[in-house]
Design a protein around this motif. Structure first.
Motif, PDB file in Angstrom:
ATOM      1  N   THR A  12       0.839  -1.196   0.000  1.00 41.26           N
ATOM      2  CA  THR A  12       0.000   0.000   0.000  1.00 41.26           C
ATOM      3  C   THR A  12       0.876   1.248   0.000  1.00 41.26           C
ATOM      4  N   ASP A  13       0.248   2.407  -0.219  1.00 42.42           N
ATOM      5  CA  ASP A  13       0.967   3.679  -0.165  1.00 42.42           C
ATOM      6  C   ASP A  13       1.244   4.134   1.261  1.00 42.42           C
ATOM      7  N   MET A  14       0.852   3.320   2.241  1.00 49.25           N
ATOM      8  CA  MET A  14       1.181   3.570   3.646  1.00 49.25           C
ATOM      9  C   MET A  14       2.524   2.950   4.027  1.00 49.25           C
ATOM     10  N   ASP A  15       3.177   2.310   3.104  1.00 49.16           N
ATOM     11  CA  ASP A  15       4.427   1.601   3.394  1.00 49.16           C
ATOM     12  C   ASP A  15       5.612   2.559   3.295  1.00 49.16           C
ATOM     13  N   PHE A  16       6.198   2.893   4.460  1.00 50.47           N
ATOM     14  CA  PHE A  16       7.383   3.738   4.523  1.00 50.47           C
ATOM     15  C   PHE A  16       8.558   2.999   5.161  1.00 50.47           C
ATOM     16  N   ARG A  17       8.525   1.670   5.103  1.00 53.13           N
ATOM     17  CA  ARG A  17       9.626   0.918   5.712  1.00 53.13           C
ATOM     18  C   ARG A  17      10.938   1.195   4.992  1.00 53.13           C
ATOM     19  N   GLU A  18      10.862   1.435   3.696  1.00 54.25           N
ATOM     20  CA  GLU A  18      11.996   1.939   2.937  1.00 54.25           C
ATOM     21  C   GLU A  18      11.729   3.412   2.636  1.00 54.25           C
ATOM     22  N   ALA A  19      12.737   4.252   2.810  1.00 57.69           N
ATOM     23  CA  ALA A  19      12.547   5.691   2.617  1.00 57.69           C
ATOM     24  C   ALA A  19      12.055   5.983   1.204  1.00 57.69           C
ATOM     25  N   LYS A  20      11.103   6.914   1.120  1.00 57.50           N
ATOM     26  CA  LYS A  20      10.596   7.341  -0.179  1.00 57.50           C
ATOM     27  C   LYS A  20      10.166   8.796  -0.099  1.00 57.50           C
ATOM     28  N   VAL A  21      10.092   9.449  -1.254  1.00 62.10           N
ATOM     29  CA  VAL A  21       9.614  10.826  -1.328  1.00 62.10           C
ATOM     30  C   VAL A  21       8.115  10.806  -1.060  1.00 62.10           C
ATOM     31  N   TYR A  22       7.701  11.398   0.052  1.00 66.76           N
ATOM     32  CA  TYR A  22       6.307  11.197   0.442  1.00 66.76           C
ATOM     33  C   TYR A  22       5.326  11.978  -0.420  1.00 66.76           C
ATOM     34  N   GLY A  23       5.814  13.005  -1.115  1.00 68.61           N
ATOM     35  CA  GLY A  23       4.944  13.741  -2.023  1.00 68.61           C
ATOM     36  C   GLY A  23       4.454  12.921  -3.195  1.00 68.61           C
ATOM     37  N   GLU A  24       5.134  11.809  -3.481  1.00 72.95           N
ATOM     38  CA  GLU A  24       4.737  10.969  -4.607  1.00 72.95           C
ATOM     39  C   GLU A  24       3.479  10.160  -4.316  1.00 72.95           C
ATOM     40  N   THR A  25       3.149   9.989  -3.028  1.00 76.87           N
ATOM     41  CA  THR A  25       1.984   9.169  -2.674  1.00 76.87           C
ATOM     42  C   THR A  25       1.001   9.881  -1.748  1.00 76.87           C
ATOM     43  N   VAL A  26       1.283  11.132  -1.369  1.00 80.00           N
ATOM     44  CA  VAL A  26       0.410  11.833  -0.421  1.00 80.00           C
ATOM     45  C   VAL A  26      -0.987  12.059  -0.992  1.00 80.00           C
ATOM     46  N   ASP A  27      -1.105  12.125  -2.317  1.00 75.53           N
ATOM     47  CA  ASP A  27      -2.416  12.262  -2.963  1.00 75.53           C
ATOM     48  C   ASP A  27      -2.910  10.929  -3.518  1.00 75.53           C
ATOM     49  N   SER A  28      -2.570   9.852  -2.834  1.00 76.72           N
ATOM     50  CA  SER A  28      -2.967   8.513  -3.232  1.00 76.72           C
ATOM     51  C   SER A  28      -4.480   8.395  -3.384  1.00 76.72           C
ATOM     52  N   GLU A  29      -4.906   7.555  -4.317  1.00 74.14           N
ATOM     53  CA  GLU A  29      -6.326   7.263  -4.497  1.00 74.14           C
ATOM     54  C   GLU A  29      -6.835   6.237  -3.483  1.00 74.14           C
ATOM     55  N   ASP A  30      -5.937   5.674  -2.700  1.00 75.70           N
ATOM     56  CA  ASP A  30      -6.344   4.775  -1.622  1.00 75.70           C
ATOM     57  C   ASP A  30      -7.308   5.523  -0.709  1.00 75.70           C
ATOM     58  N   THR A  31      -8.495   4.993  -0.535  1.00 74.91           N
ATOM     59  CA  THR A  31      -9.530   5.684   0.231  1.00 74.91           C
ATOM     60  C   THR A  31      -9.076   6.004   1.644  1.00 74.91           C
ATOM     61  N   LEU A  32      -8.306   5.124   2.255  1.00 72.47           N
ATOM     62  CA  LEU A  32      -7.853   5.355   3.627  1.00 72.47           C
ATOM     63  C   LEU A  32      -6.956   6.582   3.727  1.00 72.47           C
ATOM     64  N   ILE A  33      -6.335   6.978   2.621  1.00 73.38           N
ATOM     65  CA  ILE A  33      -5.504   8.178   2.594  1.00 73.38           C
ATOM     66  C   ILE A  33      -6.301   9.375   2.085  1.00 73.38           C
ATOM     67  N   SER A  34      -7.005   9.198   0.986  1.00 71.28           N
ATOM     68  CA  SER A  34      -7.699  10.316   0.341  1.00 71.28           C
ATOM     69  C   SER A  34      -8.815  10.884   1.203  1.00 71.28           C
ATOM     70  N   GLN A  35      -9.465  10.054   2.021  1.00 72.36           N
ATOM     71  CA  GLN A  35     -10.569  10.558   2.840  1.00 72.36           C
ATOM     72  C   GLN A  35     -10.106  11.537   3.914  1.00 72.36           C
ATOM     73  N   LEU A  36      -8.811  11.540   4.216  1.00 75.85           N
ATOM     74  CA  LEU A  36      -8.250  12.481   5.180  1.00 75.85           C
ATOM     75  C   LEU A  36      -7.457  13.583   4.501  1.00 75.85           C
ATOM     76  N   GLY A  37      -7.522  13.651   3.177  1.00 73.38           N
ATOM     77  CA  GLY A  37      -6.831  14.700   2.447  1.00 73.38           C
ATOM     78  C   GLY A  37      -5.342  14.488   2.312  1.00 73.38           C
ATOM     79  N   GLY A  38      -4.875  13.269   2.571  1.00 73.89           N
ATOM     80  CA  GLY A  38      -3.450  12.958   2.535  1.00 73.89           C
ATOM     81  C   GLY A  38      -3.053  12.257   3.814  1.00 73.89           C
ATOM     82  N   TYR A  39      -1.763  12.198   4.083  1.00 73.56           N
ATOM     83  CA  TYR A  39      -1.286  11.491   5.272  1.00 73.56           C
ATOM     84  C   TYR A  39      -1.651  12.251   6.548  1.00 73.56           C
ATOM     85  N   ASP A  40      -2.395  11.585   7.417  1.00 68.35           N
ATOM     86  CA  ASP A  40      -2.740  12.077   8.742  1.00 68.35           C
ATOM     87  C   ASP A  40      -3.150  10.865   9.559  1.00 68.35           C
TER      88      ASP A  40
END
Length: 338
Positions: A210-238
């Motif tokens: 999922t786009d919630m996986d940060f176990r390996e470092a990644k640029v978080y701006g690439e997935t902050v607008d994910s279409e994953d409902t669990l992310i998008s319903q909060l407007g991004g990572y929160d």
């Protein structure tokens, strides 16, 4: 109320006020030795008193994050006097939480650090919480370039307690380029799923695939607008991540890195979770230090904590504090370059 500044032997500076325990400036060097202030905030105390609805740099309590529908059960008794200040839910301690009160400040020092101990007594019934709560929060700036936060509290009645700090970071400088280009690592295999109000459903989900996986470092701006409902319903990572470490032991929570400046921030905590908030609700209505207008996602938070709505989720780590117990918690923000 006043501002205080800690400085270590390497030139790092931490400025804060005893109003709300608010950290207003953190000055750290880049890979070339150039210092920048990496936390969002205001210049004057009046601005914090009048405009700090986004909790810039503030101590949060009694309960950091959310409690669903402003109520919970404690030892079979209903506690339902909490303020609804986040839709139908209770957020960050209420109308006058730890972020909006005056703390007593006294200096502390020891080998390799200088600091300030902040003390506050929250009266029985304050913001709807039971019990008189005596709290101390100690800020230390070490010669190892660490900002250490030590929390301690006791109560005279059973209550719930979940403090945190709500500093917003931008390792490019508070007035620099958006941190969405930062790399983020979060030491977690699981997270707590929420509804669209940010209240945990009780489900504990794997980050794998999922786009919630940060176990390996990644640029978080690439997935902050994910279409994953669990992310998008909060407007991004929160969201709250469940840290992959022994509960109660000081361990790694997250690492943020700005490739352009080389600044790195490692977060260590004794807490079981961390809330990564990407600043989704910043909207350009606040003008900060030096006239900087803070737009959407121009700062991020890594709030170490117990999980949101834990008083209503019996399988989450317990946030109950009882008479005779001493709550203790430590979080470290360690600054460096690479």
């Amino acid at each position: 109320m006043d501002f205080y500044t800690l400085e270590n032997k390497n030139g790092l500076k931490l400025k804060f006020t005893n109003f709300g325990g608010i950290v207003s400036e953190i000055h750290v060097p880049d890979r070339d030795g150039n210092f920048a202030d990496i936390t969002l905030g205001f210049e004057t105390l009046d601005e914090y008193v009048d405009h700090n609805n986004d909790y810039f740099g503030a101590l949060i309590g009694r309960y950091g994050n959310r409690i669903g529908k402003c109520r919970f059960q404690l030892d079979g008794n209903k506690v339902d006097g909490l303020l609804a200040n986040d839709g139908v839910n209770h957020l960050h301690g209420g109308k006058v939480g730890f972020d909006k009160v005056e703390w007593k400040a006294e200096p502390v020092s020891g080998e390799g650090y200088s600091g300030m101990k902040l003390s506050y007594t929250s009266k029985d019934g304050e913001e709807g919480y039971p019990g008189k709560l005596d709290v101390t929060v100690t800020y230390k700036l070490t010669d190892k370039d660490e900002w250490v936060i030590e929390y301690e509290a006791t109560t005279d009645k059973p209550t719930v307690f979940n403090p945190t700090n709500h500093a917003y970071f931008n390792l490019a400088g508070h007035d620099g380029a958006s941190p969405v280009d930062h790399e983020m690592m979060i030491n977690a295999k699981f997270f707590t799923a929420t509804d669209d109000g940010g209240i945990p459903t009780g489900e504990i989900l794997s980050v794998a695939g999922t786009d919630m996986d940060f176990r390996e470092a990644k640029v978080y701006g690439e997935t902050v607008d994910s279409e994953d409902t669990l992310i998008s319903q909060l407007g991004g990572y929160d969201h709250n991540w469940i840290l992959d470490k022994q509960y109660g032991e000081l361990g790694l929570a997250a690492v943020a890195f700005d490739p352009k400046s080389g600044r790195e921030m490692k977060v260590f905590t004794t807490e079981p979770g961390v809330q990564f908030y990407a600043g989704n609700f910043l909207n350009g209505t606040l003008t900060g230090k030096g006239g900087k207008v803070y737009q959407k996602r121009e700062g991020f938070c890594l709030e170490t904590q117990h999980f949101p709505d834990s008083p209503n989720k019996g399988h989450f780590p317990d946030t109950t504090l009882r008479p005779g117990q001493v709550f203790k918690s430590t979080t470290i923000y360690a600054f460096g370059v690479r």
